[in-house]
Design a protein around this motif. Sequence first.
Motif, PDB file in Angstrom:
ATOM      1  N   LEU A   1       3.083  20.587 -35.168  1.00  0.00           N
ATOM      2  CA  LEU A   1       3.763  20.104 -34.480  1.00  0.00           C
ATOM      3  C   LEU A   1       4.968  19.470 -33.849  1.00  0.00           C
ATOM      4  CD1 LEU A   1       3.262  19.392 -30.710  1.00  0.00           C
ATOM      5  CD2 LEU A   1       1.966  17.980 -31.174  1.00  0.00           C
ATOM      6  N   ALA A   2       6.048  19.483 -33.603  1.00  0.00           N
ATOM      7  CA  ALA A   2       7.513  18.088 -33.857  1.00  0.00           C
ATOM      8  C   ALA A   2       7.751  17.691 -32.646  1.00  0.00           C
ATOM      9  CB  ALA A   2       8.808  19.155 -34.284  1.00  0.00           C
ATOM     10  N   GLY A   3       8.499  16.346 -32.713  1.00  0.00           N
ATOM     11  CA  GLY A   3       8.227  15.358 -31.138  1.00  0.00           C
ATOM     12  C   GLY A   3      10.572  15.819 -32.008  1.00  0.00           C
ATOM     13  N   LYS A   4      11.159  15.364 -30.718  1.00  0.00           N
ATOM     14  CA  LYS A   4      12.867  15.820 -30.912  1.00  0.00           C
ATOM     15  C   LYS A   4      13.469  15.613 -32.102  1.00  0.00           C
ATOM     16  CE  LYS A   4      14.836  15.056 -26.664  1.00  0.00           C
ATOM     17  NZ  LYS A   4      14.624  14.067 -24.517  1.00  0.00           N
ATOM     18  N   GLY A   5      14.219  16.189 -32.480  1.00  0.00           N
ATOM     19  CA  GLY A   5      15.032  15.792 -33.968  1.00  0.00           C
ATOM     20  C   GLY A   5      14.011  16.626 -35.045  1.00  0.00           C
ATOM     21  N   GLY A   6      13.082  16.649 -34.737  1.00  0.00           N
ATOM     22  CA  GLY A   6      11.502  18.028 -35.559  1.00  0.00           C
ATOM     23  C   GLY A   6      11.181  16.954 -36.072  1.00  0.00           C
ATOM     24  N   ALA A   7      11.292  15.755 -36.285  1.00  0.00           N
ATOM     25  CA  ALA A   7      10.261  15.054 -37.369  1.00  0.00           C
ATOM     26  C   ALA A   7       8.253  15.015 -36.697  1.00  0.00           C
ATOM     27  CB  ALA A   7      10.387  13.732 -36.484  1.00  0.00           C
ATOM     28  N   PRO A   8       7.460  15.226 -38.087  1.00  0.00           N
ATOM     29  CA  PRO A   8       6.722  15.203 -37.231  1.00  0.00           C
ATOM     30  C   PRO A   8       5.654  14.865 -36.317  1.00  0.00           C
ATOM     31  CG  PRO A   8       7.238  15.402 -38.988  1.00  0.00           C
ATOM     32  CD  PRO A   8       8.291  14.801 -38.857  1.00  0.00           C
ATOM     33  N   LEU A   9       4.760  15.459 -35.528  1.00  0.00           N
ATOM     34  CA  LEU A   9       4.834  13.992 -34.305  1.00  0.00           C
ATOM     35  C   LEU A   9       3.036  14.994 -34.594  1.00  0.00           C
ATOM     36  CD1 LEU A   9       5.386  13.086 -31.839  1.00  0.00           C
ATOM     37  CD2 LEU A   9       4.704  14.795 -30.429  1.00  0.00           C
ATOM     38  N   ASP A  10       2.321  13.388 -35.173  1.00  0.00           N
ATOM     39  CA  ASP A  10       0.919  12.965 -36.042  1.00  0.00           C
ATOM     40  C   ASP A  10       0.498  11.797 -34.540  1.00  0.00           C
ATOM     41  OD1 ASP A  10       0.467  14.155 -37.466  1.00  0.00           O
ATOM     42  OD2 ASP A  10       1.468  12.656 -38.279  1.00  0.00           O
ATOM     43  N   GLY A  11      -1.320  12.156 -34.074  1.00  0.00           N
ATOM     44  CA  GLY A  11      -1.838  11.038 -33.344  1.00  0.00           C
ATOM     45  C   GLY A  11      -1.824  11.595 -32.022  1.00  0.00           C
ATOM     46  N   ALA A  12      -1.559  13.754 -32.024  1.00  0.00           N
ATOM     47  CA  ALA A  12      -1.457  14.004 -30.340  1.00  0.00           C
ATOM     48  C   ALA A  12      -2.502  14.513 -30.164  1.00  0.00           C
ATOM     49  CB  ALA A  12      -1.149  15.282 -30.405  1.00  0.00           C
ATOM     50  N   GLU A  13      -3.099  15.037 -29.238  1.00  0.00           N
ATOM     51  CA  GLU A  13      -4.716  15.159 -29.213  1.00  0.00           C
ATOM     52  C   GLU A  13      -4.432  16.953 -28.357  1.00  0.00           C
ATOM     53  OE1 GLU A  13      -7.823  13.895 -26.322  1.00  0.00           O
ATOM     54  OE2 GLU A  13      -8.187  15.568 -25.655  1.00  0.00           O
ATOM     55  N   VAL A  14      -4.965  17.637 -29.633  1.00  0.00           N
ATOM     56  CA  VAL A  14      -4.249  19.464 -28.963  1.00  0.00           C
ATOM     57  C   VAL A  14      -5.258  20.427 -28.879  1.00  0.00           C
ATOM     58  CG1 VAL A  14      -2.788  21.198 -31.167  1.00  0.00           C
ATOM     59  CG2 VAL A  14      -1.994  18.824 -30.730  1.00  0.00           C
ATOM     60  N   THR A  15      -5.293  21.406 -28.220  1.00  0.00           N
ATOM     61  CA  THR A  15      -6.471  22.036 -28.247  1.00  0.00           C
ATOM     62  C   THR A  15      -6.228  23.400 -27.961  1.00  0.00           C
ATOM     63  OG1 THR A  15      -7.623  20.715 -27.291  1.00  0.00           O
ATOM     64  CG2 THR A  15      -7.920  23.065 -26.364  1.00  0.00           C
ATOM     65  N   PHE A  16      -6.447  24.430 -28.571  1.00  0.00           N
ATOM     66  CA  PHE A  16      -5.661  25.665 -28.604  1.00  0.00           C
ATOM     67  C   PHE A  16      -6.342  26.342 -28.300  1.00  0.00           C
ATOM     68  CE2 PHE A  16      -4.507  24.661 -32.795  1.00  0.00           C
ATOM     69  CZ  PHE A  16      -2.718  24.288 -32.908  1.00  0.00           C
ATOM     70  N   ARG A  17      -5.740  27.488 -27.383  1.00  0.00           N
ATOM     71  CA  ARG A  17      -6.275  28.438 -26.743  1.00  0.00           C
ATOM     72  C   ARG A  17      -5.842  30.077 -26.769  1.00  0.00           C
ATOM     73  NH1 ARG A  17      -5.627  25.407 -20.630  1.00  0.00           N
ATOM     74  NH2 ARG A  17      -3.671  26.005 -20.737  1.00  0.00           N
ATOM     75  N   VAL A  18      -6.630  31.320 -26.587  1.00  0.00           N
ATOM     76  CA  VAL A  18      -6.079  31.873 -27.294  1.00  0.00           C
ATOM     77  C   VAL A  18      -6.030  33.193 -26.071  1.00  0.00           C
ATOM     78  CG1 VAL A  18      -5.254  31.704 -29.487  1.00  0.00           C
ATOM     79  CG2 VAL A  18      -8.003  32.896 -28.719  1.00  0.00           C
ATOM     80  N   SER A  19      -5.321  34.152 -25.591  1.00  0.00           N
ATOM     81  CA  SER A  19      -5.616  35.485 -24.897  1.00  0.00           C
ATOM     82  C   SER A  19      -5.045  36.652 -25.253  1.00  0.00           C
ATOM     83  CB  SER A  19      -5.927  34.764 -23.282  1.00  0.00           C
ATOM     84  OG  SER A  19      -4.324  34.598 -23.235  1.00  0.00           O
ATOM     85  N   ARG A  20      -6.008  38.063 -25.270  1.00  0.00           N
ATOM     86  CA  ARG A  20      -5.042  38.831 -25.539  1.00  0.00           C
ATOM     87  C   ARG A  20      -4.631  39.703 -23.944  1.00  0.00           C
ATOM     88  NH1 ARG A  20      -2.761  42.123 -29.448  1.00  0.00           N
ATOM     89  NH2 ARG A  20      -4.643  43.955 -29.664  1.00  0.00           N
ATOM     90  N   PRO A  21      -3.043  39.742 -24.806  1.00  0.00           N
ATOM     91  CA  PRO A  21      -2.363  40.162 -23.134  1.00  0.00           C
ATOM     92  C   PRO A  21      -3.321  41.982 -22.559  1.00  0.00           C
ATOM     93  CG  PRO A  21      -0.720  40.265 -25.138  1.00  0.00           C
ATOM     94  CD  PRO A  21      -2.210  39.914 -25.569  1.00  0.00           C
ATOM     95  N   GLY A  22      -3.317  41.500 -21.023  1.00  0.00           N
ATOM     96  CA  GLY A  22      -3.538  42.380 -20.375  1.00  0.00           C
ATOM     97  C   GLY A  22      -5.661  42.491 -20.254  1.00  0.00           C
ATOM     98  N   THR A  23      -6.182  41.334 -20.743  1.00  0.00           N
ATOM     99  CA  THR A  23      -7.583  41.344 -20.261  1.00  0.00           C
ATOM    100  C   THR A  23      -7.900  39.645 -20.628  1.00  0.00           C
ATOM    101  OG1 THR A  23      -9.845  41.610 -21.517  1.00  0.00           O
ATOM    102  CG2 THR A  23      -7.694  41.609 -23.067  1.00  0.00           C
ATOM    103  N   SER A  24      -9.380  39.466 -20.075  1.00  0.00           N
ATOM    104  CA  SER A  24      -9.685  38.073 -19.808  1.00  0.00           C
ATOM    105  C   SER A  24     -10.923  37.716 -21.464  1.00  0.00           C
ATOM    106  CB  SER A  24     -10.028  37.203 -19.321  1.00  0.00           C
ATOM    107  OG  SER A  24     -10.622  38.315 -18.054  1.00  0.00           O
ATOM    108  N   ARG A  25     -11.347  39.222 -21.747  1.00  0.00           N
ATOM    109  CA  ARG A  25     -12.115  39.532 -22.225  1.00  0.00           C
ATOM    110  C   ARG A  25     -12.400  39.076 -23.618  1.00  0.00           C
ATOM    111  NH1 ARG A  25     -13.745  43.485 -26.179  1.00  0.00           N
ATOM    112  NH2 ARG A  25     -11.539  44.363 -25.516  1.00  0.00           N
ATOM    113  N   LEU A  26     -11.217  38.910 -24.503  1.00  0.00           N
ATOM    114  CA  LEU A  26     -11.309  37.808 -25.604  1.00  0.00           C
ATOM    115  C   LEU A  26     -10.819  36.386 -25.156  1.00  0.00           C
ATOM    116  CD1 LEU A  26      -9.737  41.045 -27.543  1.00  0.00           C
ATOM    117  CD2 LEU A  26     -12.271  40.569 -27.156  1.00  0.00           C
ATOM    118  N   ASP A  27     -10.100  35.863 -24.792  1.00  0.00           N
ATOM    119  CA  ASP A  27      -9.896  34.388 -23.987  1.00  0.00           C
ATOM    120  C   ASP A  27     -10.575  33.192 -25.374  1.00  0.00           C
ATOM    121  OD1 ASP A  27      -8.433  35.396 -22.593  1.00  0.00           O
ATOM    122  OD2 ASP A  27      -9.129  34.563 -20.387  1.00  0.00           O
TER     123      ASP A  27
END
Length: 272
Positions: free
Chosen positions: A75-101
Amino acid sequence: MKILIALVAAVVLASIVGVIYVGSRSYERTVVADPYGHAVHHDADRRKALELGWTLAVDEAALRAGPEVRLVATLAGKGGAPLDGAEVTFRVSRPGTSRLDASARATAEGAGRYVALLPLPDPGFWDLDAVVKRDGQTLILEQRVHVGGGTADPAPCDAGVRSCAAEAGPLRIVLALSPRPPVPLKEIEAKVELLRDGAAVEGAEVSVLLSMPGMYMGENRILLRPAGNGRYAGQGALLRCASGRRDWLAEVEVRIPGMPGSRARFPFQAAE
Ligand SMILES: [Cu+2]
């Protein structure tokens, strides 16, 4: 002419299926959330991402399909500097289906790196949403990532953005598609170069079969004409996928008199 009629019929059929599909999809969405609220939310996120200047870079080359895949993003902020201290959640899904969310809270590793384990069982293109919370701001960064096949597979070359090469027996087959990326319902041009021991191969019959893995999209074959010096070129049309998928496969088939037929598969991603 026969091919053109079949192609037109397929396009018409695809658009009818598309209407039905969109209908059932918006119904699904109203169950979950207000569809208009959803759209506004997306636009608001895009605006906010521009204002905050936050960007997310995923290490795609390291992604291999599996039940527990290590997803690393910076994760980077304005100007490309790395952005620490964030709370990040990843969500993944396969296009065309909700089965693999699936979703997982990421662990911060420092230097702007966030890591989570997620099930990504199928190779191909996945949609990734990163929900980022920092400084009282919440932003959803969306992107499409490619997940590779087996552990031994190198990341496949995306023929939608560059020329890709493959070995088929003694032949080296190079495919270039244009425009980059190819646009659904528009003309697509395929150029193939054939080499054997570094020398141009003339007199071959070359075609490119366009398909979508695991989904019948009609028979769509581009016949290539010789263009000299081991090069072959031809034009066709790319259909639009009713389910919104953009991952296609271009299979180059080569016939040379006195030799067994050869084929090479090139995955590519079409434009929206
Ligand atoms: Cu499709």
